[in-house]
Design an enzyme around this catalytic site. Structure first.
Site, short mmCIF file in Angstrom:
data_model
loop_
_atom_site.label_atom_id
_atom_site.label_comp_id
_atom_site.label_asym_id
_atom_site.label_seq_id
_atom_site.Cartn_x
_atom_site.Cartn_y
_atom_site.Cartn_z
CE LYS A 109 37.91 47.60 39.10
NZ LYS A 109 38.70 46.35 39.13
CG ASP A 140 38.42 44.40 36.32
OD1 ASP A 140 38.24 43.16 36.31
OD2 ASP A 140 39.19 44.96 37.13
CD GLU A 166 41.47 43.65 34.41
OE1 GLU A 166 41.89 43.56 35.57
OE2 GLU A 166 41.55 44.68 33.72
CG ASP A 192 43.86 41.29 37.67
OD1 ASP A 192 44.95 40.97 38.16
OD2 ASP A 192 43.17 42.23 38.14
CE LYS A 216 45.78 44.48 39.21
NZ LYS A 216 44.52 44.41 39.98
#
Length: 329
Positions: A109, A140, A166, A192, A216
């Site tokens: 992250k 991400d 991401e 995403d 997801k």
């Protein structure tokens, strides 16, 4: 899905749980979820608290489909998964990685509010040092950068051999511009939020804004709808979790198991972020099982949410069910 079971049938088995986390992640120290059992088994309804009822009802559609309808046939029994590194100080990286047994890939992250690029560089450097030259590292940003910030950050992080970046920016147009700007770095862009929170989840693919998609199961309305999006998009995908309990991770694993091709390790190892869970869904040897999960009865009791939070979730379930009942997905 054309049929919505009566609310009373869902409420009959509904359990609200609160899972403590090892490290604060996505702004929470405790992850809450509502679980219920249908004819096919247990399912999870756990949209994040800030999502409105219209968006949350898509998550409920996914849970109902999973509990009431058979899952698609699987083409694999196990899923290779990545470790997930929250926005922790660099010195904590080894401890976090140690919880992800056998994972060859790490998602780190970055762009955390209140932190700077130097924090991101230090964290990614620590991951590379821990994993060695053969480890795979993806970052991400959760749409935390504008185009200029993203270009600068990815350039600074490129020496650590990134697998992909991401959701560096929020908008599809921004992703298109950034992808063109960093083409010389040969670092793919993954989308995403531009898929799971978009009115048109295929817009990012049509615009040429990403090299791969992160999908997801819950936010997209379930396995079959997600499979349809993947087929139409025509891009490689990574199946990831929405910080689910072991029950929700099982849904994600079933989606990954049903995909014809799976070229990347999936973000379905996030059970290792929890200090406790309703079942053991942590990766072992870098993989998780694609089998359906049944929560442990003692764990359901141990992790039961306080009465006020249980009431909040049941009220939310009731409102979202009413939306689905009026307009089935």
């Amino acid at each position: 899905m054309t049929d919505v079971p009566p609310l009373a049938e869902i409420l009959e088995t509904a359990r609200v749980v609160a899972l403590p986390m090892h490290t604060r992640f996505r702004g929470v120290d405790v992850r809450e979820a509502l679980l219920f059992e249908g004819p096919q088994g247990w399912a999870e309804f756990s949209p994040f608290a800030e999502y409105d009822d219209a968006e949350a009802s898509t998550w409920l559609a996914a849970a109902i489909a999973d509990a009431w309808h058979p899952r698609p046939d699987a083409v694999r029994d196990e899923i290779r998964v990545n470790a997930t590194i929250p926005a922790v100080p660099a010195e904590r990286v080894p401890d976090v990685l140690a919880r992800f047994d056998g994972c060859r890939t790490a998602k780190v992250k970055v762009a955390e509010a209140g932190q700077g690029l130097s924090d991101d560089v230090a964290r990614v450097r620590a991951v590379r040092a821990e994993m060695g030259p053969e480890g795979r590292i993806r970052i991400d940003a959760n749409a935390g950068w504008n185009v200029d910030e993203a270009e600068r950050a990815i350039h600074a992080l490129a020496p650590f051999d990134l697998e992909y970046a991401e959701q560096p920016c929020a908008g599809v147009d921004e992703l298109v511009e950034l992808r063109e700007r960093i083409r010389y770095l040969d670092i793919p862009i993954a989308a995403d939020e531009s898929v799971r929170r978009a009115e048109d989840p295929l817009a990012v693919a049509r615009a040429g804004a990403a090299d791969l998609l992160v999908i997801k199961a819950q936010p997209l309305g379930g396995i079959r709808r997600a499979l349809g999006i993947v087929a139409e998009a025509g891009l490689p995908v990574v199946v990831s979790s929405a910080l689910d309990t072991a029950v929700g991770l099982s849904l994600g694993a079933a989606l990954a198991a049903a995909l014809p091709a799976l070229d990347y390790d999936c973000g379905l190892g996030t059970a290792s972020l929890f200090a406790d869970d309703v079942a053991d869904a942590r990766p072992h040897g870098g993989v998780v099982s694609a089998a359906r999960v049944t929560p442990d009865a003692t764990a359901l009791a141990r992790l039961e949410a306080p009465a006020a939070r249980r009431d909040w979730w049941l009220a939310r379930l009731t409102r979202c069910h009413a939306l689905l009942d009026a307009d089935p997905r």
